[in-house]
Design a protein around this motif. Structure first.
Motif, PDB file in Angstrom:
ATOM      1  N   SER A  78     -55.587  46.820  13.527  1.00 44.01           N
ATOM      2  CA  SER A  78     -56.036  46.778  14.935  1.00 44.01           C
ATOM      3  C   SER A  78     -55.347  47.865  15.751  1.00 44.01           C
ATOM      4  O   SER A  78     -55.966  48.503  16.616  1.00 44.01           O
ATOM      5  N   GLU A  79     -54.059  48.065  15.472  1.00 46.69           N
ATOM      6  CA  GLU A  79     -53.301  49.094  16.179  1.00 46.69           C
ATOM      7  C   GLU A  79     -53.705  50.478  15.696  1.00 46.69           C
ATOM      8  O   GLU A  79     -53.837  51.418  16.493  1.00 46.69           O
ATOM      9  N   VAL A  97     -56.015  48.990  21.663  1.00 40.12           N
ATOM     10  CA  VAL A  97     -56.026  48.154  20.469  1.00 40.12           C
ATOM     11  C   VAL A  97     -57.448  47.650  20.249  1.00 40.12           C
ATOM     12  O   VAL A  97     -58.232  47.523  21.201  1.00 40.12           O
ATOM     13  N   LYS A 270     -44.555  43.160  15.798  1.00 40.51           N
ATOM     14  CA  LYS A 270     -44.947  43.041  14.387  1.00 40.51           C
ATOM     15  C   LYS A 270     -43.807  42.525  13.498  1.00 40.51           C
ATOM     16  O   LYS A 270     -44.011  41.663  12.655  1.00 40.51           O
ATOM     17  N   GLY A 287     -50.964  46.198  21.787  1.00 33.18           N
ATOM     18  CA  GLY A 287     -51.056  45.211  20.713  1.00 33.18           C
ATOM     19  C   GLY A 287     -50.761  43.796  21.200  1.00 33.18           C
ATOM     20  O   GLY A 287     -51.260  42.813  20.634  1.00 33.18           O
ATOM     21  N   GLN A 290     -53.579  41.087  21.756  1.00 34.93           N
ATOM     22  CA  GLN A 290     -54.267  40.345  20.707  1.00 34.93           C
ATOM     23  C   GLN A 290     -53.837  38.887  20.802  1.00 34.93           C
ATOM     24  O   GLN A 290     -52.794  38.563  21.364  1.00 34.93           O
TER      25      GLN A 290
END
Ligand SMILES: *Cc1c(COP(=O)(O)O)cnc(C)c1O
Length: 426
Positions: A78-79, A97, A270, A287, A290
């Protein structure tokens, strides 16, 4: 380029001069149809098909380890795709994103950026925007305890086609907390001046975001320069990422210290996510916006599709788009005169998006007759025919033929055998 002329030979000459012509062979175009609806759903390309199959294969090969192994590890996808989309909005990689859908991302961003305080309690939108945007804004206003009837202000159109920027600026009063507008209006294709509107909003202490559904992949954006606060869009129109393909969002890096309004475990930094802590440490970039597990198979076609945008370049795509839409308008003027059509899109290049909008009282059934003749337009209630010659895969010859077919339909009154009403999906 020589002056316009309405002949078939001239159309073919324009195709010969088109330096993007080779891309059309990478798309699945149905024989005998002229697809002019890429602004609603872009066509499948071979590269998008192949990236989808490649991700399917990574599931087959790696099972759970596909999150970190293979050519496109799912955990970072996604990133990574955000980074590839960033040039299309003129932003830095970490500001974009790929996640959610247009409507979900709008909810996410408004829940983050709409903070009614003191006198500033209202949201400003417009009366011509796409309905999902209004439904989402109405529910966000209600969630904050206000009545949308007086807290969602919709700038009126003077002519039913365009929104005048002066009217928007005039409506930026000191009770407005947030502005959400389309970059390009979905019916008339008018481009709003995002740079100017952002500057005017900021002068008045108002945050502003844009819905890019009809501009992403079609016109260039310079968000770093314009200082737009946020934006959101779908990737299945001009970007050809497939029906229901995962959408995108942009958050200006100056807002990275905010915690998103709607969080989930994928909002996490992350390296912290699998600590499974009950206290979220949000990612320090877009990010963070999300929520849950990415829809890996629905994001996959975008990988292949974006390669083509990187190769073609948005400036070249825009140049062809402007030229081919102008060519289509010139044909409409020369071939369809006296047949009751009005060009409803802006004529000026700097105000015109990627499609042509023809108005006609019989629009619904003219669209049905076009489809019967192999031309795919779309009908927009009450009286609009949208025709989008897409820079990556439509040709001047197709535009020439489509206008010719339309002329025959009108001359022979072929549309009269259909009812003048829209289908369930228009
Ligand atoms: C296509 C479109 C949408 C679609 O929203 P989804 O959530 O993808 O269904 C929203 N807004 C505008 C302006 C659109 O053109």
């Amino acid at each position: 380029m020589e002056a316009f002329n309405p002949t078939y030979d001239y159309a073919c000459e324009l195709d010969r001069q088109d330096d993007l012509a080779s891309f059309k062979d990478e798309f699945y175009k149905k024989k005998g149809t002229i697809y002019l609806d890429g602004n609603s759903l872009g066509l499948l390309s071979k590269r998008a098909e192949s990236s989808l199959l490649s991700l399917l294969d990574s599931w087959k090969q790696y099972g759970i380890d596909g999150w970190t192994e293979g050519e496109h590890p799912w955990f970072y996808l996604s990133e990574k795709l955000g980074g590839l989309l960033a040039p299309l909005v003129g932003a830095s990689s970490e500001e974009v994103v790929v996640t959610g859908s247009t409507t979900v991302n709008l909810h996410q961003l408004v829940s983050t950026f709409y903070n009614p305080e003191g006198k500033r309690t209202k949201i400003l939108a417009d009366e011509l925007t796409f309905p999902t945007d209004i439904y989402a804004l109405q529910s966000q206003v209600k969630l904050k305890g206000y009545d949308p009837a007086d807290h969602l202000v919709q700038v009126k159109s003077r002519d039913g086609r365009m929104i005048n920027e002066e009217d928007i600026i005039h409506a930026m009063t000191d009770d407005i907390a947030l502005i959400v507008l389309p970059s390009v209006l979905y019916r008339s294709g008018q481009i709003l001046d995002m740079a100017r509107l952002t500057e005017e909003a900021h002068k008045r202490g108002i945050l502003i975001g844009f819905d890019l559904c009809h501009s992403i992949g079609s016109i260039p954006h310079h968000f770093n320069e314009w200082d737009v606060d946020f934006a959101f869009w779908c990737n299945y129109k001009y970007l050809n990422a497939g029906p229901g393909g995962v959408a995108g969002l942009y958050v200006n890096k100056k807002h990275f210290s905010r915690t998103p309004g709607l969080t989930g475990w994928f909002s996490s930094q992350k390296d912290k996510q699998f600590d499974m802590d009950h206290e979220l440490t949000p990612a320090e970039d877009a990010g963070a916006y999300q929520m849950g597990t990415p829809h890996v198979l629905s994001v996959a076609p975008l990988i292949g599709s974006l390669e083509m945008f990187a190769e073609a370049g948005i400036d070249r795509l825009r140049k062809k788009s402007l030229h081919i839409t102008r060519y289509m308008m010139e044909l409409v003027i020369s071939e369809l005169e006296g047949m009751g059509f009005t060009i409803g899109n802006p004529l000026e290049d700097h105000k015109r998006g990627g499609h042509i909008y023809l108005e006609h009282p019989e629009a619904a059934r003219i669209c049905k007759a076009l489809k019967e003749n192999g031309v795919i337009p779309d009908f927009r209630t009450p009286n609009g025919i949208r025709l989008a010659p897409i820079a990556l895969y439509n040709t001047y010859e197709e535009v020439w033929m489509a206008v010719g077919i339309l002329k025959t339909i009108m001359k022979e009154e072929q549309y009269k055998k259909f009812k003048n009403e829209r289908d369930v999906v228009a």
